[in-house]
Design an enzyme around this catalytic site. Structure first.
Site, short mmCIF file in Angstrom:
data_model
loop_
_atom_site.label_atom_id
_atom_site.label_comp_id
_atom_site.label_asym_id
_atom_site.label_seq_id
_atom_site.Cartn_x
_atom_site.Cartn_y
_atom_site.Cartn_z
N GLU A 109 33.05 40.05 40.53
CA GLU A 109 32.13 40.06 40.04
C GLU A 109 32.70 40.50 38.37
O GLU A 109 32.63 39.80 37.44
CB GLU A 109 30.84 40.78 40.34
CG GLU A 109 30.33 40.37 41.57
CD GLU A 109 29.07 40.47 41.62
OE1 GLU A 109 28.20 40.14 41.92
OE2 GLU A 109 29.50 41.96 41.73
N GLU A 129 30.77 40.50 50.65
CA GLU A 129 29.02 41.85 50.93
C GLU A 129 28.36 41.50 52.23
O GLU A 129 28.07 42.10 52.71
CB GLU A 129 28.17 42.05 49.27
CG GLU A 129 28.97 42.35 48.54
CD GLU A 129 29.60 41.49 47.40
OE1 GLU A 129 29.84 41.38 46.40
OE2 GLU A 129 30.04 39.62 48.19
#
Length: 262
Positions: A109, A129
């Site tokens: 990210e 994740e």
């Protein structure tokens, strides 16, 4: 700062993650990244390189901080990273992530929050994740969907598969793939070329891209002249236009312009 270094060499600023091993983003690093990007915003840098020290760019959030922390306490500490990425995206200068090794989770990210990504050929990327039963916490699912489309983004986020740099380049996620031993030198040359460019036009272009992403093409086009026309009043543009006009009159190609930021 204990986990982040900020350096400036001429017009090029660097923010380097330095948390052995793997540059995992702990609570303190979140705050340091926010402060680092604020420092760059207040500097005279004309381009920013985001790097990771060591073998890997970033292995994501430091999950060692998270077990047992109540959500009411965990959320504001994680949100600090969101604020840091917002600051990075709002910088008016070009930003480049230089990625080696593994780039995953929050590290991915972070790279996607830069304008451009240059990666070593052996670099690999993933959103991991889902392996922990959680989601991409800083909007990574939207960031990757904007580049590869919803269906492929869902696959990447759901399955947490690692993808190599060459494939990511084909999918338009990263800009350039370079040989592993040449990452630093290639990124430096790339950054210097950006630093020599027109800062006003860069800032205006970034403004328009954010407007387009937020409000759509119609609203962005409506705002275009309000952002672009003031550039014609700058000393840099007027000098470049005069030199270009003289070159055309003389049957010569456009000369290389020099941009001071004025």
């Amino acid at each position: 700062m204990s986990f982040v270094r900020v350096e400036t060499r001429g017009p090029i600023a660097s923010v380097t993650l330095d948390h052995p091993v793997g540059n995992r983003i702990n609570f303190d690093m979140r705050e340091e990244l926010r402060d680092a990007f604020n420092m760059v915003a207040r500097s005279e840098a004309r381009v920013l390189i985001v790097r990771g020290e060591g073998a890997d760019f970033c292995l994501g959030g430091d999950v060692r901080d998270w077990p047992g922390v109540p959500v009411a306490s965990l959320r504001p500490r994680i949100e600090v990273f969101a604020k840091a990425l917002d600051m990075l995206e709002q910088l008016p200068i070009p930003t480049v992530a230089a990625v080696q090794g593994t780039c995953m989770g929050g590290g991915f990210e972070l790279a996607l929050s830069c304008d451009m990504i240059v990666a070593a050929r052996s670099a690999r990327f993933a959103f991991t994740e889902a392996r922990l039963g959680i989601m991409t916490l800083q909007g990574g699912m939207m960031q990757i969907a904007a580049r590869v489309g919803r269906a492929k983004a869902a696959e990447l986020v759901f399955l947490s598969d690692f993808v190599g740099a060459e494939q990511m380049a084909q999918w338009n996620v990263i800009n350039r793939v370079v040989d592993d031993g040449r990452l630093d030198s290639e990124v430096t040359v790339f950054a210097q070329r950006l630093a020599d460019g027109p800062p006003g036009a860069y800032a205006g272009t970034k403004t328009m891209l954010r407007k387009w992403a937020r409000d759509g093409e119609k609203e962005a086009k409506a705002a275009l002249y309000g952002v672009s026309m003031p550039l014609f009043e700058t000393e840099d543009v007027q000098a470049a236009l005069r030199n270009a006009a003289e070159a055309v009159n003389g049957g010569k190609p456009f000369p290389k312009a020099t941009f001071s930021g004025n």
